[in-house]
Design a protein around this motif. Structure first.
Motif, PDB file in Angstrom:
ATOM      1  N   GLU A  67       0.662  -1.302  -0.044  1.00  0.00           N
ATOM      2  CA  GLU A  67       0.111  -0.115   0.054  1.00  0.00           C
ATOM      3  C   GLU A  67       1.061   1.157   0.166  1.00  0.00           C
ATOM      4  N   GLU A  98      -6.067   4.658  -2.044  1.00  0.00           N
ATOM      5  CA  GLU A  98      -4.974   3.963  -1.440  1.00  0.00           C
ATOM      6  C   GLU A  98      -4.338   4.470  -0.180  1.00  0.00           C
ATOM      7  N   HIS A 101      -6.339   2.749   2.427  1.00  0.00           N
ATOM      8  CA  HIS A 101      -5.824   1.335   2.469  1.00  0.00           C
ATOM      9  C   HIS A 101      -4.421   1.486   3.323  1.00  0.00           C
ATOM     10  N   GLU A 188      -9.036  -2.966  -5.589  1.00  0.00           N
ATOM     11  CA  GLU A 188      -7.612  -3.048  -6.350  1.00  0.00           C
ATOM     12  C   GLU A 188      -8.281  -3.315  -7.887  1.00  0.00           C
TER      13      GLU A 188
HETATM   14 FE   LIG Z   1      -4.486  -0.558  -2.196  1.00  0.00          FE
END
Ligand SMILES: [Fe+2]
Ligand SMILES: [Fe+2]
Length: 227
Positions: A67, A98, A101, A188
Motif C-alpha cells: 500500500e 490507496e 488502504h 484494486e
Molecule cells: Fe491498495
C-alpha cells in the motif's frame, strides 16, 4: 477464471464506489474512530500455530509495504498527469483509496504487533519512480502500469484470503481482517478495470511492460514477506 476477467464481468466504476455508503465497508472499523469493536480491532489472536503466526505477520508486512508503494505510484503518476482533465481526477480518486488502504494497514500492523519491512523507504522511491516514468511514457503506459500492478495485488490479496480461511482460530480480529482484505482486493480490481477502460492495452510494448512491472511486483512481495 482470471482476476481480470472476473473484475471485468462485474464492470464496476469508481462513481459507484463513491456513491456506496462507506459505512458498509469493513475498513470503517478502523477509519471511524467513534466505533468500538473491542478485541476485533484492539487485540491479536494468541491461539495461532507458529506457521499461522508467521503467515499473518508476512501478510500484514507485505500488505503495508504494497500500500505504501501503491500510494507512491499514484503520486508519481499524478506528478506527470495531474493536469490531464480526464486522467488527473481518476488517478486522484484511486490515490485517495490507496491512502485509506495504507491508513488501515498501518493500524493492523500495530494491532497485530507486526514489524514493518525494512524496505519501506525503497518502496516509496521505487513506487514514485515507476508511476512517474510510465506516465512520462504516455497515458496508456501509465494505465498499463496500473493494470499490471493491480492484477498482481488483486491475486496477492486473493491468496491471503485462502490462507486465512485455513486458520481454526475464532478470534474476532480474523473475520474482520478477511473482510478488509476482500474489500481492498475489490478496490484494486476496480483500479484494474479503470486502467483497462482507459486503454492500458494500447500502450506501446504492452506485453513487455506488463511482464516487467508485474514481475517486479512479485519479487517485491517475496522480499517484503521476509525482510
Ligand atoms: Fe491498495
Ligand atoms: Fe489499487
Amino acid at each position: 477464471m482470471s482476476l481480470q476477467i472476473r473484475s471485468r464481468a462485474v464492470k464496476p466504476c469508481i462513481a459507484r464506489l463513491i456513491a456506496t455508503s462507506s459505512t458498509q465497508h469493513p475498513s470503517t472499523a478502523y477509519t471511524h474512530l467513534s466505533r468500538t469493536h473491542g478485541s476485533a480491532t484492539h487485540a491479536t489472536p494468541t491461539d495461532l500455530t507458529a506457521s499461522q503466526r508467521h503467515a499473518l505477520e508476512s501478510a500484514l508486512r507485505v500488505d503495508q509495504a504494497g500500500e505504501i508503494a501503491a500510494n507512491y505510484i499514484y503520486k508519481g503518476q499524478l506528478a506527470i498527469l495531474g493536469r490531464d482533465k480526464e486522467l488527473g481526477p481518476l488517478i486522484q480518486d484511486m490515490w485517495d483509496q490507496e491512502k485509506k488502504h495504507l491508513a488501515v494497514m498501518d493500524k493492523l500492523q500495530l494491532q497485530h504487533n507486526v514489524r514493518p519491512t525494512v524496505l519501506s523507504e525503497i518502496a516509496k522511491v521505487a513506487g514514485f519512480g515507476l508511476g512517474a516514468v510510465t506516465a512520462l511514457m504516455g497515458k496508456e503506459a501509465a494505465m498499463a502500469c496500473t493494470e499490471a500492478v493491480e492484477t498482481v495485488i488483486g491475486e496477492h490479496y486473493d491468496d491471503q484470503l485462502k490462507e486465512l480461511d485455513s486458520f481454526a482460530s475464532k478470534h474476532p480480529s480474523l473475520p474482520l481482517l478477511k473482510g478488509i482484505i476482500r474489500e481492498f482486493r475489490d478496490d484494486e480490481l476496480e483500479h484494474l478495470d479503470i486502467a483497462v477502460d482507459h486503454f492500458s492495452q494500447r500502450a506501446p510494448a504492452h506485453a513487455l511492460l506488463s511482464s516487467v512491472v508485474g514481475g517486479g511486483c512479485k519479487i517485491a512481495i517475496e522480499l517484503c514477506k521476509r525482510i
